[in-house]
Design a protein around this motif. Structure first.
Motif, PDB file in Angstrom:
ATOM      1  N   TYR A  98      -0.600  32.756 -20.127  1.00 12.05           N
ATOM      2  CA  TYR A  98       0.085  32.754 -18.826  1.00 12.05           C
ATOM      3  C   TYR A  98       0.010  34.104 -18.115  1.00 12.05           C
ATOM      4  O   TYR A  98       0.579  34.265 -17.035  1.00 12.05           O
ATOM      5  N   MET A 116      -1.011  34.255 -14.481  1.00  8.80           N
ATOM      6  CA  MET A 116      -0.214  33.440 -13.555  1.00  8.80           C
ATOM      7  C   MET A 116       1.016  34.168 -13.034  1.00  8.80           C
ATOM      8  O   MET A 116       1.682  33.676 -12.122  1.00  8.80           O
ATOM      9  N   VAL A 166       7.653  30.277 -20.047  1.00  5.56           N
ATOM     10  CA  VAL A 166       7.374  30.152 -18.616  1.00  5.56           C
ATOM     11  C   VAL A 166       8.659  30.258 -17.804  1.00  5.56           C
ATOM     12  O   VAL A 166       8.689  30.897 -16.740  1.00  5.56           O
ATOM     13  N   LYS A 215       7.044  26.329  -9.685  1.00  7.82           N
ATOM     14  CA  LYS A 215       6.149  27.003 -10.613  1.00  7.82           C
ATOM     15  C   LYS A 215       6.120  26.282 -11.954  1.00  7.82           C
ATOM     16  O   LYS A 215       5.050  26.121 -12.565  1.00  7.82           O
ATOM     17  N   ILE A 266       2.779  24.599 -13.789  1.00  4.24           N
ATOM     18  CA  ILE A 266       2.257  25.043 -15.081  1.00  4.24           C
ATOM     19  C   ILE A 266       2.547  24.034 -16.189  1.00  4.24           C
ATOM     20  O   ILE A 266       1.680  23.739 -17.020  1.00  4.24           O
TER      21      ILE A 266
END
Length: 230
Positions: free
Chosen positions: A142, A145, A189, A206, A210
């Protein structure tokens, strides 16, 4: 009157008593019994609906009140990343240190001692190393991102902390290693969203981008966070 129902694979049994009272009440005893008191004349279906509606809370309370395993106690099987592994202990006087490894679908402990406290600590240390490596591995996935990603990871055997993070460091409970990878991803996340200032609608957007199934992971975490035992 004893009643029960199934909630997502967990059987909840409770004792129903009718009394002169104004509303339905649900209480969990220290012994783990669920007692329900309802006003005289209340439909049993109304009581059942009330109890079922509180099922997540009931399960959470039952596990929260459950006595913790002794620090010198070993489990018959251990869960790692959502999969169960039977514990196998191999004792050898030739060893100088305790070694823990996955082998043939089992969690194998090679040890020079029969001390359950020392063996358990070796297992905890093994989990710490694995959780640290797994979190760092998932962070890499991640990294592109998010603008800010913590560089440090610390894993602790501390029941007061499950997971916390800031811009520089992630602190995780060793029991995070029990969770399936998709749950670890959800926690990471979600934390990265908060660290990067994404809140409310922006965070949800978001998360959906994801991890489309993040709501299921959120629900799993709420239902199981008090069941993680090592």
């Amino acid at each position: 009157m004893k009643l029960n129902f199934d909630y997502k694979g967990t059987k909840i049994t409770y004792d129903l008593t009718y009394k002169k009272t104004k509303a339905i009440s649900i209480k969990i005893t220290e012994e783990g019994k669920v007692n329900v008191i309802a006003p005289i004349g209340t439909s049993i279906y109304a009581v059942m609906d009330k109890v079922k509606g509180n099922a997540p809370w009931i399960i959470s309370e039952l596990y929260r009140n459950r006595p913790q395993a002794s620090q010198s106690q070993l489990l018959e099987q251990y869960t790692y990343l959502g999969k169960n592994y039977k514990l196998e202990i191999v004792t050898s006087s030739e060893l100088k240190e305790i070694k823990v490894k996955m082998l043939r679908g089992k969690l194998v402990v090679e040890t020079y001692t029969e001390s359950t406290a020392e063996i358990r600590q070796a297992i905890i240390d093994w989990y710490k190393q694995k959780v640290n490596a797994k979190i760092k591995e998932r962070l890499k996935a991640y990294k592109e991102m998010f603008e800010m990603v913590p560089a440090q990871v610390e894993v602790m055997d501390d029941n007061t902390i499950l997971f916390r993070s800031d811009e520089t460091c992630i602190t995780a409970n060793v029991r995070v290693g029990i969770m399936p990878v998709e749950i670890i991803d959800y926690i990471l996340v979600s934390s990265l969203c908060r660290i990067n200032g994404l809140v409310d609608g922006k965070e949800v957007g978001k998360m959906e981008e994801i991890i489309p199934s993040f709501e299921k992971s959120k629900e799993w975490l709420e239902e199981n966070k008090n069941k993680l035992t090592l």
